[in-house]
Design an enzyme around this catalytic site. Structure first.
Site, short mmCIF file in Angstrom:
data_model
loop_
_atom_site.label_atom_id
_atom_site.label_comp_id
_atom_site.label_asym_id
_atom_site.label_seq_id
_atom_site.Cartn_x
_atom_site.Cartn_y
_atom_site.Cartn_z
N LYS A 202 20.67 25.98 -10.43
CA LYS A 202 21.90 26.68 -9.53
C LYS A 202 21.22 27.82 -8.85
CE LYS A 202 26.54 28.89 -9.89
NZ LYS A 202 27.78 29.13 -11.16
N SER B 111 32.20 27.30 -10.14
CA SER B 111 31.44 27.48 -9.00
C SER B 111 29.82 26.79 -9.08
CB SER B 111 30.92 28.96 -9.02
OG SER B 111 30.17 29.42 -10.05
N SER C 60 32.53 28.53 -14.59
CA SER C 60 31.74 27.72 -13.62
C SER C 60 30.77 26.96 -14.03
CB SER C 60 31.18 28.82 -12.95
OG SER C 60 32.11 29.30 -12.02
N1 GLN Z 1 36.65 30.42 -10.92
C1 GLN Z 1 36.21 31.47 -11.39
C2 GLN Z 1 36.05 32.81 -10.54
O1 GLN Z 1 35.91 32.67 -9.62
C3 GLN Z 1 34.89 31.59 -12.46
C4 GLN Z 1 33.62 31.52 -11.64
C5 GLN Z 1 32.49 31.50 -12.57
O2 GLN Z 1 32.47 31.39 -13.81
N2 GLN Z 1 31.35 31.98 -12.02
O3 GLN Z 1 35.87 34.01 -11.05
#
Ligand code: GLN
Length: 482
Positions: free
Chosen positions: A79, A154, A178
């Site tokens: 990532k 994400s 994410s």
């Molecule tokens: N969707 C969640 C957020 O936007 C989790 C994001 C993540 O785990 N990086 O905060």
């Protein structure tokens, strides 16, 4: 043999037995990327020459008769918020568009110690803020099962890359779901480790009390192998810890699997009733209920349990997360890192760099977080949210006195259409309703494929007690065999 279909163990064995070379394995994945990534857009950077020369090195080891570690020569995707030395690391943001990582994250050091082959860096929501990968400054990733839909976020690039066999495994990060959400949407396995099990050194900080790096793989066994490779105490991250010895069973042989053959009756599984209320898509609920039934048929005791503060976890998360993010993102001032705007004085450089560099969601979180932390509002928002966090932790502590693991859906929805939720931040935040509690409580959780609705995959979430990664992995492996 189709080289991009292999699991880690199969690829490792094949390399050792010289059924194929590391170079061939790497080339097979690079070819797949060339063919498929035009439509999926999982990768932001592909390092073909570095990957091939690393693969060549492994082939030399093997020809020289040397023992190779399990991940040697196995292609990985990372990532793009995890630093790989001398490689661009954008975090999906314009502000870091041309930023070159000056050192390796600890997880990368650990993969490199095993001579892993890094194919490239994967797409993500800007600074990992989002649930669909649509917040990337470099365009959305597409779901490999249906290109008109999101891959989740994400870590959408990492999950889509594994889901379309453009890499054998990937690393993602999970702050509020994410790793698990995109794993669920792309039909693959994702493990969010216990807070502290994996070093965060070299992970671009989002919300530091919630962030964890973890594996995205094709099988539960692969997740276990990668988790064992990257976990452990690191002197560069004071919140990291050594996992208690009992956890280090080194991918146990079947007879060591505690709930293996004959002993499955000892396993106690809880199903929290608050995760099956109005709002969940009925077709998702059906797949998950069937998955739970499969365990029951195999002789596992299933118990309904209650996590009464579940409904408050999402709002608390969306106070705590932006608060921490607003503090972490203060470092992007146009001077220290990345994009630097021209301005007549220092203040103008600061303001313009941030204005030009940050996208809408990032600005939203900075504003929300700054507001929640400001004097006069701190008690009403941040402090309150922290109190809710304690309640959420206590809920889990209570149920884990009765059961070993919890089963829930990973997401209340099927992968949705690109564009469907992006205009409405609250609709997007709702996607995280089943994943954020785990981060608030610092627990480990696994998402694994539970079935399909039409051609779209549905993920089952297995939540465990702190540092009981092996247990949730075992429970996941049982499901794969049911
Ligand atoms: N969707 C969640 C957020 O936007 C989790 C994001 C993540 O785990 N990086 O905060």
């Amino acid at each position: 043999m189709n080289l991009t279909e292999l699991t880690i163990i199969q690829a490792h064995e094949g390399l050792k037995k010289k059924q194929f070379s590391a170079l061939e394995l790497c080339q097979a994945y690079l070819d797949k990327i060339k063919g498929k990534d035009k439509e999926v857009h999982a990768f932001l950077t592909v390092n073909e020459s570095v990957a091939l020369s690393q693969a060549k090195k492994i082939d030399d080891f093997i020809s020289a008769g040397r023992e190779i570690p399990i991940l040697a020569g196995i292609p990985a995707a990372i990532k793009d918020n995890i630093l790989v030395e001398n490689v661009k690391c954008t975090a999906g943001s314009k502000i870091l568009e041309n930023y070159i990582a000056p050192y390796n994250a600890t997880v990368i050091e650990k993969l490199k110690e095993q001579e892993a082959v890094i194919l490239g860096k994967t797409n993500l929501d800007e600074f990992a803020m989002g649930s669909s990968t649509e917040n990337s400054a470099f365009g959305s990733t597409h779901n490999p099962y249906d290109l008109s839909r999101v891959p989740g976020g994400s870590s959408g690039g990492s999950a889509a890359a594994v889901g379309s066999e453009m890499t054998l495994y990937a690393l993602g990060s999970d702050t509020g779901g994410s790793i698990r959400l995109p794993a669920s949407f792309c039909g693959v396995v994702g493990l969010k480790p216990t807070y502290g099990a994996v070093s965060r050194y070299g992970l671009i900080a989002f919300a530091s009390s919630l962030d964890q790096i973890g594996p995205i793989t094709k099988t539960v066994e692969d997740a276990k192998i990668v988790f064992e490779a990257i976990s452990g105490k690191d002197k560069m991250d004071s919140t990291s810890v050594e996992i208690p010895k009992i956890q280090n069973t080194k991918y146990p042989a079947p007879e060591q699997v505690r709930y293996g053959a004959g002993k499955i009756q000892n396993l106690r599984i809880g199903v929290p009733k608050e995760y099956f209320v109005k709002g969940i898509a009925p077709e998702v609920e059906k797949v998950i209920k069937e998955a739970i039934k499969k365990y029951e048929k195999a002789g596992v005791k299933i118990e309904e349990v209650s996590l009464p503060h579940t409904a408050y976890a999402l709002p608390a998360y969306y106070i705590i997360n932006p608060s921490e993010a607003s503090a972490n993102l203060a470092r992007y001032d146009g001077i220290k890192y990345g994009h630097s705007a021209k301005g007549k004085d220092l203040m103008e450089v600061y303001l313009k760099s941030r204005e030009e560099g940050f996208g809408a969601e990032v600005r939203r979180r900075i504003m929300l977080g700054t507001y929640a932390l400001s004097s006069g509002y701190y008690e009403a928002y941040y402090l309150r949210a922290q109190k809710v966090r304690t309640k959420v932790i206590e809920d889990f502590e209570k149920v884990f006195k009765k059961v070993d693991v919890l089963l829930t859906p990973t997401s209340p929805f099927l992968p949705f259409k690109i564009g469907e939720r992006i205009k409405d931040p609250l609709a997007m935040y709702l996607v995280d309703v089943y994943t954020v509690s785990v981060n608030l409580a610092g627990l480990p959780a696994l998402s694994l494929p539970a079935g399909f609705v039409g051609k779209l995959p549905v993920g089952l979430q297995i939540i465990g007690k702190p540092f009981e990664e092996n247990r949730i992995l075992e429970v996941g492996e049982i499901f794969e065999k049911l």
